[in-house]
Write a protein that holds these residues in place. Sequence first.
Motif, PDB file in Angstrom:
ATOM      1  N   GLY A   1     -44.232 -44.212  94.672  1.00  0.00           N
ATOM      2  CA  GLY A   1     -42.925 -43.746  94.244  1.00  0.00           C
ATOM      3  C   GLY A   1     -42.882 -42.405  93.559  1.00  0.00           C
ATOM      4  N   VAL A   2     -43.966 -41.624  93.628  1.00  0.00           N
ATOM      5  CA  VAL A   2     -43.988 -40.287  93.043  1.00  0.00           C
ATOM      6  C   VAL A   2     -43.855 -39.268  94.174  1.00  0.00           C
ATOM      7  CG1 VAL A   2     -45.313 -38.611  91.701  1.00  0.00           C
ATOM      8  CG2 VAL A   2     -45.429 -41.050  91.129  1.00  0.00           C
ATOM      9  N   ASP A   3     -42.803 -38.461  94.143  1.00  0.00           N
ATOM     10  CA  ASP A   3     -42.592 -37.436  95.164  1.00  0.00           C
ATOM     11  C   ASP A   3     -43.674 -36.360  95.009  1.00  0.00           C
ATOM     12  OD1 ASP A   3     -41.477 -35.879  97.157  1.00  0.00           O
ATOM     13  OD2 ASP A   3     -40.031 -34.927  95.811  1.00  0.00           O
ATOM     14  N   PRO A   4     -44.568 -36.206  96.008  1.00  0.00           N
ATOM     15  CA  PRO A   4     -45.721 -35.306  95.794  1.00  0.00           C
ATOM     16  C   PRO A   4     -45.390 -33.821  95.893  1.00  0.00           C
ATOM     17  CG  PRO A   4     -45.845 -36.311  97.968  1.00  0.00           C
ATOM     18  CD  PRO A   4     -44.658 -36.927  97.293  1.00  0.00           C
ATOM     19  N   ARG A   5     -45.658 -33.117  94.803  1.00  0.00           N
ATOM     20  CA  ARG A   5     -45.662 -31.649  94.782  1.00  0.00           C
ATOM     21  C   ARG A   5     -47.022 -31.261  94.200  1.00  0.00           C
ATOM     22  NH1 ARG A   5     -40.360 -32.913  93.236  1.00  0.00           N
ATOM     23  NH2 ARG A   5     -40.882 -32.819  91.023  1.00  0.00           N
ATOM     24  N   ILE A   6     -47.901 -30.725  95.045  1.00  0.00           N
ATOM     25  CA  ILE A   6     -49.316 -30.612  94.713  1.00  0.00           C
ATOM     26  C   ILE A   6     -49.628 -29.271  94.059  1.00  0.00           C
ATOM     27  CG2 ILE A   6     -51.662 -30.815  95.613  1.00  0.00           C
ATOM     28  CD1 ILE A   6     -50.373 -32.071  98.163  1.00  0.00           C
ATOM     29  N   ALA A   7     -50.303 -29.349  92.923  1.00  0.00           N
ATOM     30  CA  ALA A   7     -50.818 -28.153  92.246  1.00  0.00           C
ATOM     31  C   ALA A   7     -52.339 -28.185  92.316  1.00  0.00           C
ATOM     32  CB  ALA A   7     -50.350 -28.115  90.797  1.00  0.00           C
ATOM     33  N   MET A   8     -52.926 -27.156  92.951  1.00  0.00           N
ATOM     34  CA  MET A   8     -54.389 -27.036  93.025  1.00  0.00           C
ATOM     35  C   MET A   8     -54.828 -26.196  91.825  1.00  0.00           C
ATOM     36  SD  MET A   8     -54.964 -28.735  95.798  1.00  0.00           S
ATOM     37  CE  MET A   8     -56.600 -28.310  96.393  1.00  0.00           C
ATOM     38  N   LEU A   9     -55.357 -26.863  90.823  1.00  0.00           N
ATOM     39  CA  LEU A   9     -55.564 -26.237  89.522  1.00  0.00           C
ATOM     40  C   LEU A   9     -56.800 -25.336  89.484  1.00  0.00           C
ATOM     41  CD1 LEU A   9     -54.704 -29.284  87.251  1.00  0.00           C
ATOM     42  CD2 LEU A   9     -53.230 -27.357  87.847  1.00  0.00           C
ATOM     43  N   SER A  10     -56.651 -24.281  88.693  1.00  0.00           N
ATOM     44  CA  SER A  10     -57.728 -23.314  88.491  1.00  0.00           C
ATOM     45  C   SER A  10     -57.470 -22.603  87.177  1.00  0.00           C
ATOM     46  CB  SER A  10     -57.760 -22.316  89.656  1.00  0.00           C
ATOM     47  OG  SER A  10     -58.669 -21.275  89.398  1.00  0.00           O
ATOM     48  N   TYR A  11     -58.432 -21.760  86.754  1.00  0.00           N
ATOM     49  CA  TYR A  11     -58.187 -20.949  85.553  1.00  0.00           C
ATOM     50  C   TYR A  11     -57.390 -19.692  85.895  1.00  0.00           C
ATOM     51  CZ  TYR A  11     -62.232 -18.204  87.236  1.00  0.00           C
ATOM     52  OH  TYR A  11     -63.097 -17.449  87.993  1.00  0.00           O
ATOM     53  N   SER A  12     -56.991 -19.565  87.166  1.00  0.00           N
ATOM     54  CA  SER A  12     -56.234 -18.392  87.624  1.00  0.00           C
ATOM     55  C   SER A  12     -55.007 -18.863  88.390  1.00  0.00           C
ATOM     56  CB  SER A  12     -57.119 -17.528  88.517  1.00  0.00           C
ATOM     57  OG  SER A  12     -56.372 -16.518  89.163  1.00  0.00           O
ATOM     58  N   THR A  13     -53.935 -18.084  88.289  1.00  0.00           N
ATOM     59  CA  THR A  13     -52.711 -18.398  89.024  1.00  0.00           C
ATOM     60  C   THR A  13     -52.466 -17.330  90.091  1.00  0.00           C
ATOM     61  OG1 THR A  13     -51.664 -19.583  87.202  1.00  0.00           O
ATOM     62  CG2 THR A  13     -50.201 -18.637  88.862  1.00  0.00           C
ATOM     63  N   GLY A  14     -52.204 -17.782  91.317  1.00  0.00           N
ATOM     64  CA  GLY A  14     -51.918 -16.850  92.398  1.00  0.00           C
ATOM     65  C   GLY A  14     -53.097 -15.948  92.714  1.00  0.00           C
TER      66      GLY A  14
ATOM     67  N   GLY B   1     -51.457 -23.145  94.987  1.00  0.00           N
ATOM     68  CA  GLY B   1     -52.775 -22.960  94.405  1.00  0.00           C
ATOM     69  C   GLY B   1     -53.403 -21.645  94.850  1.00  0.00           C
ATOM     70  N   PRO B   2     -54.296 -21.149  94.059  1.00  0.00           N
ATOM     71  CA  PRO B   2     -54.682 -21.668  92.742  1.00  0.00           C
ATOM     72  C   PRO B   2     -53.568 -21.464  91.713  1.00  0.00           C
ATOM     73  CG  PRO B   2     -55.837 -19.623  93.207  1.00  0.00           C
ATOM     74  CD  PRO B   2     -55.088 -19.951  94.448  1.00  0.00           C
ATOM     75  N   ILE B   3     -53.502 -22.384  90.740  1.00  0.00           N
ATOM     76  CA  ILE B   3     -52.460 -22.320  89.723  1.00  0.00           C
ATOM     77  C   ILE B   3     -52.992 -22.933  88.427  1.00  0.00           C
ATOM     78  CG2 ILE B   3     -51.439 -24.526  90.454  1.00  0.00           C
ATOM     79  CD1 ILE B   3     -48.686 -23.404  89.708  1.00  0.00           C
ATOM     80  N   GLN B   4     -52.624 -22.326  87.310  1.00  0.00           N
ATOM     81  CA  GLN B   4     -53.031 -22.871  86.013  1.00  0.00           C
ATOM     82  C   GLN B   4     -52.129 -24.044  85.624  1.00  0.00           C
ATOM     83  OE1 GLN B   4     -52.699 -18.715  84.813  1.00  0.00           O
ATOM     84  NE2 GLN B   4     -54.387 -19.086  83.364  1.00  0.00           N
ATOM     85  N   TYR B   5     -52.651 -24.888  84.741  1.00  0.00           N
ATOM     86  CA  TYR B   5     -51.942 -26.123  84.399  1.00  0.00           C
ATOM     87  C   TYR B   5     -50.557 -25.828  83.831  1.00  0.00           C
ATOM     88  CZ  TYR B   5     -51.257 -30.916  82.802  1.00  0.00           C
ATOM     89  OH  TYR B   5     -50.756 -32.194  82.627  1.00  0.00           O
ATOM     90  N   ASP B   6     -50.453 -24.849  82.927  1.00  0.00           N
ATOM     91  CA  ASP B   6     -49.141 -24.594  82.313  1.00  0.00           C
ATOM     92  C   ASP B   6     -48.133 -24.103  83.335  1.00  0.00           C
ATOM     93  OD1 ASP B   6     -50.397 -22.154  82.650  1.00  0.00           O
ATOM     94  OD2 ASP B   6     -49.810 -21.343  80.687  1.00  0.00           O
ATOM     95  N   ALA B   7     -48.568 -23.293  84.284  1.00  0.00           N
ATOM     96  CA  ALA B   7     -47.660 -22.818  85.324  1.00  0.00           C
ATOM     97  C   ALA B   7     -47.277 -23.952  86.276  1.00  0.00           C
ATOM     98  CB  ALA B   7     -48.297 -21.679  86.100  1.00  0.00           C
ATOM     99  N   ALA B   8     -48.122 -24.964  86.376  1.00  0.00           N
ATOM    100  CA  ALA B   8     -47.847 -26.079  87.272  1.00  0.00           C
ATOM    101  C   ALA B   8     -46.781 -27.019  86.720  1.00  0.00           C
ATOM    102  CB  ALA B   8     -49.128 -26.860  87.546  1.00  0.00           C
ATOM    103  N   VAL B   9     -46.751 -27.208  85.386  1.00  0.00           N
ATOM    104  CA  VAL B   9     -45.877 -28.244  84.829  1.00  0.00           C
ATOM    105  C   VAL B   9     -44.755 -27.715  83.943  1.00  0.00           C
ATOM    106  CG1 VAL B   9     -47.741 -29.943  84.916  1.00  0.00           C
ATOM    107  CG2 VAL B   9     -47.371 -28.640  82.820  1.00  0.00           C
ATOM    108  N   GLU B  10     -44.816 -26.457  83.515  1.00  0.00           N
ATOM    109  CA  GLU B  10     -43.819 -25.915  82.596  1.00  0.00           C
ATOM    110  C   GLU B  10     -42.929 -24.897  83.324  1.00  0.00           C
ATOM    111  OE1 GLU B  10     -41.257 -25.055  80.075  1.00  0.00           O
ATOM    112  OE2 GLU B  10     -42.713 -26.617  79.519  1.00  0.00           O
TER     113      GLU B  10
END
Length: 690
Positions: free
Chosen positions: A557-570, A599-608
Amino acid sequence: MARSVYVTGIDRGDGRQVVDLGVMELLTRQVDRVGVFRPLVHDGPDRLFELLRARYRLSQSAETVYGLDYHEASAIQAEEGTDELVSRLVTRFHRVAREYEVVLVLGTDFAATQLPDELALNARLANEFGASVITVVGGQGQDAGSVRSEARNAYRAYASLGCDVLTVIVNRVAAEDRAEIADGLSAQLPVDCSVLPDEPALSAPTVSQITTALGGTVLLGDDSGLARDALNFVFGGAMLPNLLKALTPGCMVVTPGDRADLVIGSLAAHSAGTPPIAGVLLTLDERPGEEILRLASRLAPGTPVIAVAGGSFPTAGELFALEGKLNAATPRKAETALGLFERHVDTTALLERISVARSGRVTPMMFEHELLERARADRRRVVLPEGTEERVLRAADVLLRRDVCELTLLGDTDVIRKKAADLGIDLAGTQLIDPQTSELRQGFAERYAVLRAHRGVTVELAYDVVSDVNYFGTLMVQEGLADGMVSGTVHSTAATIRPAFEIIKTKPDASIVSSVFFMCLADKVLVYGDCAVNPDPDAEQLADIAVQSAVTARRFGVDPRIAMLSYSTGTSGSGADVDKVREATERVRASRPDLRIEGPIQYDAAVEPSVAAMKLPDSPVAGRATVLVFPDLNTGNNTYKAVQRSAGAVAVGPVLQGLRKPVNDLSRGALVQDIVTTVAITAIQAQGEE
């Protein structure tokens, strides 16, 4: 204005608390903020509200829950009239309704209230509150025809007074009459009707309640023993062989305190499981000597032995007048009540009639409710290899009472039965298998030898291997004798999942087995992968983990929007670690263009969202990611634990993905609720596999 549901009856003794609890379960499954209002209350603690507050973690203060006490209400009605009484209660109701999305109203209890025409008062309050009505009718001790007449009269009474009657629920009927009553009412009432059979465990007092009511002294016994239900009373005065013939499962033996032979004999029977008893009650204030008590404690550890001052005859009178009560101190009764409600009430249809819109927020409790409901809707069999572990037995108790799935417990069956008896757990309907002595062992050995022949495994060697509970359980899943397996409370992750790698193996479209955690935050659920299995996946494996995690998220039941995490964004960084994530992202885009991924995307950019607006303003994922894929196990494992501890998130998992059939691992520190949730997840995975 909040939507409200008014649960009421027509007389006392209808067991309405089962319905109150069941409706609360439904409402909290849909919305985050559920209020409770009881228009009239007796003096003293309100057992039901304390149960609701503890079970559903309600923050509502008791002062806002109650309208007036019955004495005050009776005086107002007598001196100032019914209109004034209703006006005051409506004012207090609206104070609650303004604060909550939906309000559960607990109607009056018809118990020595001194209020004239109490039914009409409930009907008027429901109308003034703008609440829909659920009417409960008690059927205990009545024949099928009388119960049908009562139910019809109850519906007509409330409907004729202008109430919006959602459903009529008939409770506590004889089990053999349930189907006949249900069939008759479905043809006679214009609304759906549910019929619940009488459940002896709900009306049975616990040993603790008996001790309190009789002013008894606990000589032996632990909290688990005191929580047992006394389903029957057997009075001992005859010789031991005759007493043993009279014992029934869950009975409480009542005997004079000087009959040490009956005390020891009863406890020995309990220890042997023939049958398990609730405890022993000693009368006449006579107590066995220390030697007898020491022997008793060794025979049946935890089983209560209670001493009371009265003789057998007056004690019997008090015992038969006692009735079990749902309260915060009887959580197992609550599980039984919910299981009864969910088995016999069409909860999906009732929710549709209540018309409560599902909240946009998803709380941990809502997520857990949804898991149990989905597992129950299409019941599967889950094997639990650690059948002698106390936490597993307690989880099995909850799963069985809630009718979530069918269970198989592995281990020495005598040990399982004895531990279950000591914990007061009824394993009726549960399959118990000892891999050491099972007739399945030889066939499993032959099957395993074929699977591992390339490793030089012979049937003789396999015969020893498959006696291990995790190998045996995995082979049950492989051979279709169970739909899934959950283990790990006393076994390492390797010991739990190695048999699955060897026997069940990966799906054709999965290159590796990986895992996710469902991170239940205050208002949403995120999916973290992989935080438990793969130490340092390469780009291809990372892409596989992302796809598997998206599939798992959607299944739950979670609509998937995938963030491939890294220490760098874009494109802001470079290097081997970033390049791996970038390549994995492109692989997913190429193989699954239907998935939203960044991805790549940092955690804060993924969720905030505010950070995403600056770093990746045009991304459909940034700031709204629901599936977060970590580049390695070190990062993922530390992050999920940091979020769990710092943000107070509930971490559900690890949930394994990529296997042909579901096997899941538990933390060795898993709590009973963790086991319950993981079993439900495993059952749902099995539904999806089929």
